[in-house]
Structures are given as C-alpha cells and as structure tokens.
Design a protein around this motif. Structure first.
Motif, PDB file in Angstrom:
ATOM      1  N   UNK A 283      20.533   6.770 -11.513  1.00 52.64           N
ATOM      2  CA  UNK A 283      19.241   6.740 -10.537  1.00 52.64           C
ATOM      3  C   UNK A 283      17.890   7.050 -10.958  1.00 52.64           C
ATOM      4  N   UNK A 284      17.240   5.789 -10.558  1.00 50.57           N
ATOM      5  CA  UNK A 284      15.749   5.836 -11.148  1.00 50.57           C
ATOM      6  C   UNK A 284      14.856   6.710 -10.214  1.00 50.57           C
ATOM      7  N   UNK A 285      14.027   7.602 -10.631  1.00 56.17           N
ATOM      8  CA  UNK A 285      13.133   8.214  -9.997  1.00 56.17           C
ATOM      9  C   UNK A 285      11.871   7.802 -10.751  1.00 56.17           C
ATOM     10  N   UNK A 286      10.564   8.336  -9.937  1.00 55.72           N
ATOM     11  CA  UNK A 286       9.153   7.941 -10.561  1.00 55.72           C
ATOM     12  C   UNK A 286       8.340   8.916 -10.193  1.00 55.72           C
ATOM     13  N   UNK A 287       7.500   9.369 -10.910  1.00 55.92           N
ATOM     14  CA  UNK A 287       6.168   9.901 -10.845  1.00 55.92           C
ATOM     15  C   UNK A 287       5.190   9.373 -11.523  1.00 55.92           C
ATOM     16  N   UNK A 288       3.681   9.750 -10.954  1.00 55.71           N
ATOM     17  CA  UNK A 288       2.474   9.024 -11.633  1.00 55.71           C
ATOM     18  C   UNK A 288       1.387  10.000 -11.775  1.00 55.71           C
ATOM     19  N   UNK A 289       0.638   9.855 -12.829  1.00 56.27           N
ATOM     20  CA  UNK A 289      -0.431  10.647 -13.095  1.00 56.27           C
ATOM     21  C   UNK A 289      -1.764   9.674 -13.328  1.00 56.27           C
ATOM     22  N   UNK A 290      -2.860  10.211 -12.523  1.00 55.35           N
ATOM     23  CA  UNK A 290      -4.189   9.536 -12.856  1.00 55.35           C
ATOM     24  C   UNK A 290      -4.733   9.882 -13.864  1.00 55.35           C
ATOM     25  N   UNK A 291      -5.173   8.733 -14.589  1.00 57.03           N
ATOM     26  CA  UNK A 291      -5.683   9.014 -15.944  1.00 57.03           C
ATOM     27  C   UNK A 291      -7.035   8.655 -15.971  1.00 57.03           C
ATOM     28  N   UNK A 292      -7.723   7.713 -15.010  1.00 52.44           N
ATOM     29  CA  UNK A 292      -9.169   7.335 -14.979  1.00 52.44           C
ATOM     30  C   UNK A 292      -9.429   6.428 -13.843  1.00 52.44           C
ATOM     31  N   UNK A 293     -10.548   6.301 -13.368  1.00 47.42           N
ATOM     32  CA  UNK A 293     -11.204   5.529 -12.291  1.00 47.42           C
ATOM     33  C   UNK A 293     -12.285   4.711 -12.500  1.00 47.42           C
ATOM     34  N   UNK A 294     -12.610   3.773 -12.194  1.00 47.82           N
ATOM     35  CA  UNK A 294     -13.763   2.809 -12.384  1.00 47.82           C
ATOM     36  C   UNK A 294     -14.203   1.945 -11.118  1.00 47.82           C
TER      37      UNK A 294
END
Length: 342
Positions: A283-294
């Motif tokens: 079972x695949x789960x996911x999370x994200x991290x914000x690294x940068x914005x422009x």
C-alpha cells in the motif's frame, strides 16, 4: 542473421552514442482516460478543457507524467531492457504541453559510464528527449540505470560521471505559453490554498493510501510500452515482478492532490530515487515537503519546489536513518517543481 532484439548490455554502450528510439506514439483522449483510471488523478487542469481554457491554454493537455511515461517507455528497449534497476533522475524539464493528436518520439545520448567494482554490472547515464510531430522538444531529462554485463571479460570503459545539477533554477523552468492563473477558480480546483499559503520547510501528510494491484501495474506498464523484463517476467526476478518506478511516481503524485490540489503542472524534475523496490500488494502512501518557492513571468503563476515521498506504510516525515540510508519503508524520493497560483 538474428532477427530478435536481446537488448543492450553494459559493454554495448559507448560515451556519446546517440540512439533514436522506436516506435512513435500518437496520443488521444484515450491515454488521459486510462491514466485517470489507473491513478486517482484529479488535478483540474488535466481533467477539464474548460478549466484549461480559463487558464490560458487551448485545451486540457495530457497529464505531465503520462507524457513522461510515454517518452520513457520508448527508451526502455534500447536503454534498460536488461536493467537491474533504474537508479535516479536529474535535470528534467517539461518544455511544451502535449495535446491529443500529438505524436511523440524519443532519442537518447549516452553521457556517462561507470563499471561497478563487482565487474558484473555497470551504470549507464543517458540524456533522453521527447519530440512531437513538429520536431519540438517537449521533454528533456537525464537518468542513470544499472545494467548487467553479458561478457564478464569485456574491458571496463573509462569512468565518466556527468556533472548533474542538484536542482534546476527557477529560471530554467519553462511556463507553457499563455498560462494565466490571474482568474484561477479555487472552487473548481478543489482547494483554496495558493502558493503564498505554503511555507518553506512545511510538511504535508497526504493521508490516503492505495494498494498496488498486480493487474493494474501490468496494464500501466503495457500502456507505456515499457518492455523491461523485471516488470513482466518473473523468471527475470524470481523474488517478484518489480513495480515500474513510474507507476509509484504517478500514484504518489495522485495522492498528493489532498493538500496540493493547486500544484497543477510539473515543469521540472530536480532529482529522484527509487529507494526500495515496490511489489504488488503493498500500500502506497505519500507525504510532501515544501523546499522552495519562486515567482514566474506568467500572470498569477508561481513555481513551488516540492519533495514527494512515497512509502509502503511507514510513519510520515521519516526519510532516512542515522546511517544516512533510506528507511526500508521509503519507496520514492522525488524532488520537483510545479506551477501553482500565487
């Protein structure tokens, strides 16, 4: 004269070799429908012609990762048919949207070679490009793959490891012509969050999970005309057919909708690693991290850099152990740029 293609092995590659891949593929709405059937994709720009036109595009393009899979699949018979593993990606750029009716073809150049110390395998680095029927480059990326040697006595080539950027600069990104998020409809997109609502360093648990099914994985890999033996032939990998890494990427990207519904278009691939093998039934789960914005020059359009991590049930936000190695539950570590309303 041998008529069949056994695929290339490590000793068959030379630095600077250019390979034009068969077979061109004309895409239609069928690819979009099948892609959305295989993955729980809901991003509005790829679901609605009307939403796309309101955002300045002529119609809804083919999903960015579907275009990637088609181009990637073209390269497999010539690059990774005999692969042990696809190891990573870098410097990927989506240069033009792909629309129904476009015909895609692919070409690759060998940019690096390194034989492993065991003398049985080696790593081949390639730069692959996808072109449409107008000979316009729509996708450009680099990847490296571990391949077996057929002739263990073949001499090792000079080691050449290409100098790859750790991340694309925002100015390297190409925003599709006409894209305009100044009148973006947050109600129709599914979430109210714009780029200014995200902070660098913020982490997002995407909550949902999807169990990988053998039949769906096989269908997806055939859809992309990916012929790598480890995905189809259990005798090539007795411990179980390896799930195509792109299948995991698309599944994780689809899951990221919950929390990142307005990260509409992937335009840059900074880095990617398939940290551990994925097999059917997990079972695949996911999370994200914000690294940068422009900001970009397009009206109302920002670029957000995200780390997308797929796991097979591990605790969110835990990536590597004290030794620096990926935790055994981590399947994918993907660093990419997406376009989002400011």
């Amino acid at each position: 004269m041998q008529k069949t293609n056994p695929g290339r092995f490590f000793e068959d590659y030379e630095l600077g070799m250019v390979i034009d891949h068969a077979v061109p593929r004309t895409v239609s709405g069928g690819e979009r429908a099948m892609y959305h059937a295989l993955y729980p994709m809901r991003h509005a720009l790829y679901s609605s012609d009307e939403f796309a036109r309101a955002s300045g595009l002529p119609s809804s393009p083919l999903d960015d990762l579907a275009a990637f899979h088609i181009v990637f699949g073209k390269t497999v018979p010539d690059v990774s048919l005999n692969a042990v593993a696809n190891l990573g990606y870098a410097e990927g750029r989506w240069l033009k949207p792909v629309y129904a009716g476009d015909t895609l073809r692919a070409s690759s150049e060998v940019i690096g070679l390194k034989q492993n110390s065991n003398g049985k395998t080696g790593v081949v680095y390639v730069r692959s490009r996808g072109y449409n029927q107008h000979d316009e480059c729509v996708l450009d990326y680099k990847r490296w793959v571990m391949l077996r040697k057929a002739d263990l006595d073949a001499p090792a080539p000079d080691t050449v490891i290409p100098d790859l950027k750790s991340a694309l600069n925002p100015q390297d990104l190409v925003v599709p012509e006409g894209l305009d998020f100044s009148t973006y409809d947050f109600t129709l997109s599914g979430e109210p969050h714009r780029m200014s609502d995200y902070e660098i360093g913020e982490t997002i648990d995407h909550v949902d999970g999807v169990t990988i099914e053998e039949a769906e994985h096989m269908m997806a890999t055939r859809l992309w005309q990916n012929t790598s033996k480890v995905h189809f032939d259990v005798t090539a990998r007795p411990e179980g057919r390896l799930i195509y890494g792109g299948h995991v990427i698309s599944m994780a990207r689809a899951l990221s909708f919950n929390g990142l519904a307005n990260a509409q278009m992937i335009v840059g691939l900074n880095a990617g690693a398939h940290a551990n093998p994925c097999l059917a039934g997990q079972t695949v789960r996911a999370w994200s991290e914000v690294l940068d914005k422009a900001e970009t020059k397009a009206p109302g359009v920002g670029a957000i850099r995200l780390r997308l991590v797929a796991t097979k049930g591990g605790a969110p936000f835990e990536l590597k152990g004290e030794t620096g190695k990926y935790n055994p539950d981590v399947l994918l570590d993907l660093d990419y740029w997406a376009l989002m309303p400011l």
